[in-house]
Design a protein around this motif. Structure first.
Motif, PDB file in Angstrom:
ATOM      1  N   LYS A  87      -5.549  -2.974 -17.744  1.00 58.01           N
ATOM      2  CA  LYS A  87      -6.437  -1.787 -18.268  1.00 58.01           C
ATOM      3  C   LYS A  87      -7.695  -1.529 -17.518  1.00 58.01           C
ATOM      4  CE  LYS A  87      -4.467  -2.197 -22.710  1.00 58.01           C
ATOM      5  NZ  LYS A  87      -4.738  -2.522 -24.170  1.00 58.01           N
ATOM      6  N   ALA A  88      -8.490  -2.588 -17.398  1.00 56.80           N
ATOM      7  CA  ALA A  88      -9.904  -2.543 -16.559  1.00 56.80           C
ATOM      8  C   ALA A  88      -9.642  -1.773 -15.236  1.00 56.80           C
ATOM      9  CB  ALA A  88     -10.759  -3.810 -16.473  1.00 56.80           C
ATOM     10  N   ILE A  89      -8.703  -2.139 -14.372  1.00 55.27           N
ATOM     11  CA  ILE A  89      -8.454  -1.512 -13.242  1.00 55.27           C
ATOM     12  C   ILE A  89      -8.100  -0.005 -13.166  1.00 55.27           C
ATOM     13  CG2 ILE A  89      -6.958  -1.574 -11.045  1.00 55.27           C
ATOM     14  CD1 ILE A  89      -6.568  -4.707 -11.513  1.00 55.27           C
ATOM     15  N   ALA A  90      -7.060   0.182 -14.152  1.00 55.40           N
ATOM     16  CA  ALA A  90      -6.955   1.399 -14.466  1.00 55.40           C
ATOM     17  C   ALA A  90      -7.991   2.377 -14.844  1.00 55.40           C
ATOM     18  CB  ALA A  90      -6.029   1.779 -15.360  1.00 55.40           C
ATOM     19  N   ALA A  91      -8.923   1.732 -15.322  1.00 53.74           N
ATOM     20  CA  ALA A  91     -10.264   2.678 -16.099  1.00 53.74           C
ATOM     21  C   ALA A  91     -11.122   2.832 -14.569  1.00 53.74           C
ATOM     22  CB  ALA A  91     -10.884   1.797 -17.186  1.00 53.74           C
ATOM     23  N   LEU A  92     -11.240   1.620 -13.969  1.00 51.08           N
ATOM     24  CA  LEU A  92     -12.347   1.741 -12.816  1.00 51.08           C
ATOM     25  C   LEU A  92     -11.846   2.708 -11.845  1.00 51.08           C
ATOM     26  CD1 LEU A  92     -13.181  -2.034 -12.290  1.00 51.08           C
ATOM     27  CD2 LEU A  92     -14.451  -0.349 -13.127  1.00 51.08           C
ATOM     28  N   ALA A  93     -10.388   2.975 -11.760  1.00 51.31           N
ATOM     29  CA  ALA A  93      -9.777   3.800 -10.674  1.00 51.31           C
ATOM     30  C   ALA A  93     -10.325   5.221 -11.136  1.00 51.31           C
ATOM     31  CB  ALA A  93      -8.347   3.969 -10.873  1.00 51.31           C
ATOM     32  N   SER A  94     -10.208   5.599 -12.490  1.00 54.97           N
ATOM     33  CA  SER A  94     -10.539   6.947 -12.893  1.00 54.97           C
ATOM     34  C   SER A  94     -12.083   7.370 -12.656  1.00 54.97           C
ATOM     35  CB  SER A  94     -10.213   6.877 -14.292  1.00 54.97           C
ATOM     36  OG  SER A  94      -8.895   6.807 -14.561  1.00 54.97           O
ATOM     37  N   LYS A  95     -12.826   6.033 -13.013  1.00 55.40           N
ATOM     38  CA  LYS A  95     -14.285   6.182 -13.018  1.00 55.40           C
ATOM     39  C   LYS A  95     -14.909   6.313 -11.850  1.00 55.40           C
ATOM     40  CE  LYS A  95     -18.556   3.978 -14.389  1.00 55.40           C
ATOM     41  NZ  LYS A  95     -19.125   2.604 -15.106  1.00 55.40           N
ATOM     42  N   TYR A  96     -14.221   5.835 -10.634  1.00 59.59           N
ATOM     43  CA  TYR A  96     -14.809   6.037  -9.314  1.00 59.59           C
ATOM     44  C   TYR A  96     -14.138   6.517  -8.250  1.00 59.59           C
ATOM     45  CZ  TYR A  96     -18.146   2.715 -11.138  1.00 59.59           C
ATOM     46  OH  TYR A  96     -19.348   1.961 -11.848  1.00 59.59           O
ATOM     47  N   ASN A  97     -13.028   7.484  -8.554  1.00 58.47           N
ATOM     48  CA  ASN A  97     -12.176   8.325  -7.850  1.00 58.47           C
ATOM     49  C   ASN A  97     -11.538   7.390  -6.940  1.00 58.47           C
ATOM     50  OD1 ASN A  97     -10.539  10.449  -6.958  1.00 58.47           O
ATOM     51  ND2 ASN A  97     -12.524  11.311  -6.021  1.00 58.47           N
ATOM     52  N   VAL A  98     -11.112   6.167  -7.020  1.00 62.80           N
ATOM     53  CA  VAL A  98     -10.599   5.529  -6.361  1.00 62.80           C
ATOM     54  C   VAL A  98      -8.914   5.238  -6.643  1.00 62.80           C
ATOM     55  CG1 VAL A  98     -10.207   2.863  -5.498  1.00 62.80           C
ATOM     56  CG2 VAL A  98     -12.438   3.916  -5.642  1.00 62.80           C
ATOM     57  N   TYR A  99      -7.990   5.291  -5.700  1.00 64.71           N
ATOM     58  CA  TYR A  99      -6.475   5.154  -5.848  1.00 64.71           C
ATOM     59  C   TYR A  99      -6.264   3.845  -6.088  1.00 64.71           C
ATOM     60  CZ  TYR A  99      -5.983  10.095  -5.666  1.00 64.71           C
ATOM     61  OH  TYR A  99      -6.089  11.689  -5.937  1.00 64.71           O
ATOM     62  N   ILE A 100      -5.116   3.468  -6.835  1.00 63.49           N
ATOM     63  CA  ILE A 100      -4.716   2.116  -6.883  1.00 63.49           C
ATOM     64  C   ILE A 100      -3.085   2.185  -6.484  1.00 63.49           C
ATOM     65  CG2 ILE A 100      -3.792   0.116  -8.265  1.00 63.49           C
ATOM     66  CD1 ILE A 100      -7.024   0.878  -8.364  1.00 63.49           C
ATOM     67  N   VAL A 101      -2.687   1.386  -5.293  1.00 63.32           N
ATOM     68  CA  VAL A 101      -1.410   1.240  -4.944  1.00 63.32           C
ATOM     69  C   VAL A 101      -0.924  -0.011  -5.591  1.00 63.32           C
ATOM     70  CG1 VAL A 101      -0.007   1.047  -3.013  1.00 63.32           C
ATOM     71  CG2 VAL A 101      -1.760   2.711  -2.707  1.00 63.32           C
ATOM     72  N   GLU A 102       0.069   0.070  -6.558  1.00 64.21           N
ATOM     73  CA  GLU A 102       0.511  -1.030  -7.311  1.00 64.21           C
ATOM     74  C   GLU A 102       1.908  -1.394  -6.811  1.00 64.21           C
ATOM     75  OE1 GLU A 102       0.942  -2.451 -12.095  1.00 64.21           O
ATOM     76  OE2 GLU A 102       0.833  -0.240 -11.362  1.00 64.21           O
ATOM     77  N   ASP A 103       1.988  -2.551  -5.946  1.00 68.98           N
ATOM     78  CA  ASP A 103       3.399  -3.010  -5.489  1.00 68.98           C
ATOM     79  C   ASP A 103       4.176  -3.890  -6.544  1.00 68.98           C
ATOM     80  OD1 ASP A 103       5.350  -3.717  -3.690  1.00 68.98           O
ATOM     81  OD2 ASP A 103       4.019  -4.720  -2.316  1.00 68.98           O
ATOM     82  N   ASP A 104       4.960  -3.103  -6.994  1.00 67.58           N
ATOM     83  CA  ASP A 104       5.640  -3.939  -8.255  1.00 67.58           C
ATOM     84  C   ASP A 104       6.938  -4.222  -7.717  1.00 67.58           C
ATOM     85  OD1 ASP A 104       5.918  -5.035 -10.805  1.00 67.58           O
ATOM     86  OD2 ASP A 104       6.434  -3.422 -11.779  1.00 67.58           O
ATOM     87  N   TYR A 105       7.008  -4.872  -6.653  1.00 63.78           N
ATOM     88  CA  TYR A 105       8.316  -5.171  -5.778  1.00 63.78           C
ATOM     89  C   TYR A 105       9.429  -6.114  -6.541  1.00 63.78           C
ATOM     90  CZ  TYR A 105       6.469  -9.559  -4.238  1.00 63.78           C
ATOM     91  OH  TYR A 105       6.080 -10.773  -4.313  1.00 63.78           O
ATOM     92  N   MET A 106       8.574  -6.829  -7.417  1.00 63.14           N
ATOM     93  CA  MET A 106       9.648  -7.837  -8.118  1.00 63.14           C
ATOM     94  C   MET A 106       9.774  -7.676  -9.709  1.00 63.14           C
ATOM     95  SD  MET A 106       9.163 -11.796  -6.543  1.00 63.14           S
ATOM     96  CE  MET A 106       9.433 -11.881  -4.808  1.00 63.14           C
ATOM     97  N   ALA A 107       9.501  -6.352  -9.887  1.00 65.56           N
ATOM     98  CA  ALA A 107       9.570  -5.850 -11.138  1.00 65.56           C
ATOM     99  C   ALA A 107      10.686  -6.257 -12.164  1.00 65.56           C
ATOM    100  CB  ALA A 107       9.607  -4.331 -11.339  1.00 65.56           C
ATOM    101  N   ASP A 108      11.986  -6.471 -11.531  1.00 68.67           N
ATOM    102  CA  ASP A 108      13.291  -6.963 -12.127  1.00 68.67           C
ATOM    103  C   ASP A 108      13.367  -8.400 -12.525  1.00 68.67           C
ATOM    104  OD1 ASP A 108      13.830  -4.113 -12.671  1.00 68.67           O
ATOM    105  OD2 ASP A 108      14.469  -3.934 -10.580  1.00 68.67           O
ATOM    106  N   LEU A 109      12.217  -9.154 -11.935  1.00 68.85           N
ATOM    107  CA  LEU A 109      12.802 -10.762 -11.871  1.00 68.85           C
ATOM    108  C   LEU A 109      12.187 -11.345 -12.860  1.00 68.85           C
ATOM    109  CD1 LEU A 109      12.817 -11.588  -7.949  1.00 68.85           C
ATOM    110  CD2 LEU A 109      14.526 -11.275  -9.600  1.00 68.85           C
ATOM    111  N   GLY A 110      11.498 -10.825 -13.963  1.00 72.58           N
ATOM    112  CA  GLY A 110      10.686 -11.385 -15.026  1.00 72.58           C
ATOM    113  C   GLY A 110      11.101 -11.450 -16.310  1.00 72.58           C
TER     114      GLY A 110
END
Length: 444
Positions: free
Chosen positions: A239-262
């Motif tokens: 949640k904090a990373i998402a908020a900081l991205a909005s606040k400072y106009n920085v993009y996040i590249v979220e690599d969820d390459y193992m999304a199905d293994l958990g």
């Protein structure tokens, strides 16, 4: 999952893991029905399906028997090697027959359309199917914002090279991180900086400082099952990373390459918490099906779509593979195979944790609380020489990956560890592998 599918998956897993030797007789229909708590007709149906897949054979008036697995002799010859390094899926569980069926169905359904150039953004019907599929991971996006890529790597490379609307230049990466991407960024001369990530995640104060003053184009992160740490960030941190991205106009590249293994069925990625379209969500299908498929998907914010499309330019991913994947997902085969893979990897991860408890009494190796995915970080004392350790382990036929390639070349605050992968190691080899590693660390 329906009872029949769960039973079939369990039977197939037992066969692939060698619970039944080639030629060994399987439980009778009546015995299996009692063991699984189901009707005999369900067992007959499951055995019939396994016979069609050439995993078992039947003898009239006698019963069902295990078939010699393809490559079993060569695997036995290589059984002395304990592979704790490979991230590729287990060869024994590749869904060859299911995917072959989907390929044939795709040709029959799409016919000559599969042999044209197609749309550079991906097959339209696959993108529609992916929109529904990704919603299960709390990634809600219109098909128009989903781009099919030649694996996750292609998406990462395009994002690194293309300009972003914020006008910034530097890529911020966790340290340690995915070594192939680190080498790519350095080889291409892309401005890149590192920020430490430990078992508890990144320092959010430092991250905010970097976002505010560091000319950061985007922050590359793996929110779950991190490579090489194996850890998952907390809800609060996402949640904090998402908020900081909005606040400072920085993009996040979220690599969820193992999304199905958990096992985190209610996991919500950073993408789900950002309301200003500052997150690119990337997913790979190679870790579940097979690496050669080379299919991934990127969910892009609207401001990035046109530029990303211009850098991608052409349809470079097989339309036949895309059509087969669409059928594979839409008909429930993907979910069934995902459950099979997860159960197998979960058993290996438990065996690894239990072996560590038995042999790591001196506490020479420190690990994070990892229960899913395929990676575990074996953190080592600073006095250990990694080169000598890996050479000694190799002499004992144990293959591991060290931390040496998981950092940027100029990053100095490094930890010494082994990145342990349970993806290709046989269940019965884990105990010996862990014991040997601890013995060699003691010698260091």
């Amino acid at each position: 999952m329906k009872k029949y599918a769960a039973i079939l998956t369990d039977m197939e897993q037992k066969l692939s893991e060698g619970h039944y030797r080639p030629g060994a007789k399987l439980p009778s229909v009546r015995s299996a029905a009692q063991a699984y708590g189901c009707s005999t007709s369900t067992i007959i149906r499951a055995y019939g399906e396994l016979e069609k897949r050439h995993a078992i054979y039947s003898i009239a008036q006698s019963g069902y028997y295990a078939v010699d697995r393809a490559g079993a002799d060569s695997q036995q010859g290589e059984s002395a090697q304990i592979d704790l390094s490979s991230a590729s899926p287990d060869l024994n569980v590749f869904p060859y027959l299911d995917f072959q069926h989907c390929l044939n169905k795709a040709i029959d359904t799409y016919k000559y359309h599969l042999f044209t150039y197609g749309d550079s953004l991906g097959l339209d019907r696959l993108r529609q199917t992916l929109a529904s599929h990704l919603a299960g991971d709390q990634v809600f996006a219109n098909p128009e914002r989903i781009v099919v890529t030649s694996g996750a790597q292609q998406a990462l490379e395009i994002l690194a090279k293309m300009p972003f609307p914020n006008g910034k230049k530097t890529v911020l990466v966790e340290q340690p991180s995915y070594k192939i991407y680190l080498r790519y960024l350095e080889a291409e001369g892309i401005p890149v900086r590192g920020i430490a990530r430990g078992t508890e995640g990144v320092d959010l104060r430092e991250l905010e400082e970097r976002f505010e003053h560091g000319d950061i184009k985007f922050f590359y992160t793996m929110s779950r099952y991190h490579n090489p740490l194996g850890t998952t960030t907390s809800v609060e941190e996402r949640k904090a990373i998402a908020a900081l991205a909005s606040k400072y106009n920085v993009y996040i590249v979220e690599d969820d390459y193992m999304a199905d293994l958990g096992e985190e069925r209610s996991f919500e990625p950073i993408y789900a918490y950002n309301r200003t379209s500052h997150v690119v969500y990337i997913k790979s299908f190679s870790k579940i099906i097979f690496p050669g498929l080379r299919l991934g998907a990127a969910v892009l914010p609207e401001p990035l779509m046109e530029t990303f499309g211009s850098f991608k330019r052409y349809a470079d991913t097989s339309l036949l593979s895309q059509a087969a994947l669409e059928i594979y997902i839409k008909n429930g085969m993907y979910e069934r195979h995902k459950s099979k893979i997860y159960n197998q990897y979960a058993a290996r991860m438990r065996a690894l944790q239990e072996a560590l408890k038995r042999h790591n009494e001196a506490g020479l190796i420190t690990i994070a609380g990892t229960s899913s995915g395929i990676y575990v970080q074996f953190k080592l004392p600073q006095t250990v020489n990694l080169d000598r350790l890996t050479k000694r382990l190799e002499k004992r036929n144990i293959i591991v990956v060290t931390s040496q390639g998981c950092y940027l070349s100029d990053y100095r605050e490094r930890e010494k560890f082994l990145r342990i992968s349970i993806s290709r190691v046989m269940l019965e080899q884990i105990e010996d592998g862990v014991k040997a590693i601890i013995e060699e660390v003691k010698r260091s």
